[in-house]
Design an enzyme around this catalytic site. Structure first.
Site, mmCIF file in Angstrom:
data_model
loop_
_atom_site.group_PDB
_atom_site.id
_atom_site.type_symbol
_atom_site.label_atom_id
_atom_site.label_comp_id
_atom_site.label_asym_id
_atom_site.label_seq_id
_atom_site.Cartn_x
_atom_site.Cartn_y
_atom_site.Cartn_z
ATOM 1 N N GLY A 13 0.785 -1.232 0.000
ATOM 2 C CA GLY A 13 0.000 0.000 0.000
ATOM 3 C C GLY A 13 0.815 1.279 0.000
ATOM 4 N N ASN A 15 1.655 3.136 -2.515
ATOM 5 C CA ASN A 15 1.035 4.149 -3.384
ATOM 6 C C ASN A 15 -0.192 4.766 -2.722
ATOM 7 O OD1 ASN A 15 2.318 4.496 -6.195
ATOM 8 N ND2 ASN A 15 2.481 2.299 -5.782
ATOM 9 N N ARG A 66 -9.150 -12.816 -11.014
ATOM 10 C CA ARG A 66 -10.257 -11.848 -11.050
ATOM 11 C C ARG A 66 -11.231 -12.175 -9.928
ATOM 12 N NH1 ARG A 66 -14.740 -14.064 -14.332
ATOM 13 N NH2 ARG A 66 -14.085 -16.047 -15.215
ATOM 14 N N MET A 93 -3.971 -6.850 -7.667
ATOM 15 C CA MET A 93 -3.402 -7.900 -8.514
ATOM 16 C C MET A 93 -4.438 -8.736 -9.275
ATOM 17 S SD MET A 93 -0.318 -7.162 -8.193
ATOM 18 C CE MET A 93 0.613 -8.527 -8.886
ATOM 19 N N LEU A 96 -10.100 -6.550 -13.764
ATOM 20 C CA LEU A 96 -11.489 -6.140 -13.530
ATOM 21 C C LEU A 96 -12.309 -6.385 -14.786
ATOM 22 C CD1 LEU A 96 -10.858 -2.882 -11.508
ATOM 23 C CD2 LEU A 96 -11.640 -5.092 -10.631
ATOM 24 N N HIS A 112 1.284 1.263 -13.163
ATOM 25 C CA HIS A 112 2.020 0.066 -13.562
ATOM 26 C C HIS A 112 3.507 0.414 -13.629
ATOM 27 C CE1 HIS A 112 2.729 -3.774 -15.510
ATOM 28 N NE2 HIS A 112 3.529 -3.139 -16.354
ATOM 29 N N GLY A 146 -8.442 -5.520 -20.349
ATOM 30 C CA GLY A 146 -7.178 -6.174 -20.670
ATOM 31 C C GLY A 146 -6.174 -6.017 -19.535
ATOM 32 N N GLU A 177 6.729 6.430 -8.732
ATOM 33 C CA GLU A 177 5.284 6.187 -8.592
ATOM 34 C C GLU A 177 4.673 7.094 -7.528
ATOM 35 O OE1 GLU A 177 4.899 1.443 -9.723
ATOM 36 O OE2 GLU A 177 4.824 2.030 -7.640
HETATM 37 C C1 GRF Z 1 3.533 -0.916 -7.580
HETATM 38 O O1 GRF Z 1 4.845 -1.127 -8.020
HETATM 39 C C2 GRF Z 1 2.591 -0.737 -8.742
HETATM 40 O O2 GRF Z 1 3.207 -0.216 -9.860
HETATM 41 C C3 GRF Z 1 2.122 -2.135 -9.034
HETATM 42 O O3 GRF Z 1 2.075 -2.769 -7.779
HETATM 43 C C4 GRF Z 1 2.964 -2.134 -6.869
HETATM 44 C C5 GRF Z 1 2.161 -1.766 -5.668
HETATM 45 O O4 GRF Z 1 2.930 -1.330 -4.594
HETATM 46 N N1 GRF Z 1 0.859 -2.083 -9.740
HETATM 47 P P1 GRF Z 1 2.215 -0.722 -3.300
HETATM 48 O O5 GRF Z 1 1.281 -1.782 -2.734
HETATM 49 O O6 GRF Z 1 1.504 0.518 -3.696
HETATM 50 O O7 GRF Z 1 3.356 -0.460 -2.363
#
Ligand code: GRF
Length: 194
Positions: A13, A15, A66, A93, A96, A112, A146, A177
């Site tokens: 988490g 992000n 999914r 992961m 959808l 991503h 996709g 990110e």
């Molecule tokens: C990130 O690297 C994002 O690009 C990918 O999954 C990872 C998630 O990391 N989709 P976090 O759970 O936000 O630390």
């Protein structure tokens, strides 16, 4: 008016934390109203609870990649009931499908860890190393049905350095990110993205 955000995540988490911290710092006119995870002990749930944001585990059903359709319908309903206007995937992961995507047209976004359209799918930073890329980065995109194929909204580049391992490159991408995702969410909150 604060944009109401719902977050789906499966991992630590970081992000989500970057977005929540930017909101708390007054940098984004938004509010995270619900965090959902398909992993019962995901760090993202603990991070949300620590911030007193409603958060809960959703039992995903029998598929690995999914939600079962009736579960996805319940997830869409929970997000709608919470007043969510933008669905933010943060390390989520699963793919959808229509139940959620049709409920939030052009309002589901993902980050991503590659410069899409290069290196879709898992461990994209490792794919970049294996390909010998000199530049990597991250992409925020609209989500479609996709895998990492939706329209690109924004990208940030990072260099691939001599001696990089998958871990060091992923860590550098994650720093990018944590800057890019809050910036893009802020553009939605300010009504700059249609
Ligand atoms: C990130 O690297 C994002 O690009 C990918 O999954 C990872 C998630 O990391 N989709 P976090 O759970 O936000 O630390």
């Amino acid at each position: 008016m604060a944009l109401k955000i719902g977050v789906l995540g499966s991992g630590k988490g970081s992000n989500f934390v970057a977005i929540a911290d930017a909101i708390a710092a007054g940098q984004i006119p938004a509010e995270v109203v619900l965090v959902l995870s398909d992993v019962p002990d995901a760090g993202i749930l603990a991070q949300a609870i620590q911030r007193r944001i409603p958060a809960r585990y959703v039992e995903p059903g029998k598929f690995k990649t999914r939600f079962e359709p009736h579960v996805e319908e319940r997830v869409a309903a929970a997000l709608r009931d919470a007043g969510v206007e933008l669905v933010v995937l943060a390390g989520f992961m699963r793919m959808l499908r229509a139940p959620l995507l049709d409920a939030f047209p052009r309002r589901v976004i993902n980050i991503h860890p590659s410069l899409l359209p290069k290196h879709r799918g898992l461990a994209a930073w490792k794919q970049a190393l294996d390909a010998g890329d000199a530049v990597s980065g991250c992409t925020v995109h609209f989500v479609d049905s996709g895998m990492d194929t939706g329209e690109i909204i924004a990208q940030a580049e990072v260099p691939v350095l001599p001696g990089d391992t998958p871990e060091t490159l992923h860590a550098r991408i994650q720093v990018a990110e944590h800057r890019l995702y809050p910036e893009v969410v802020a553009r939605f909150a300010r009504g700059e993205i249609g």
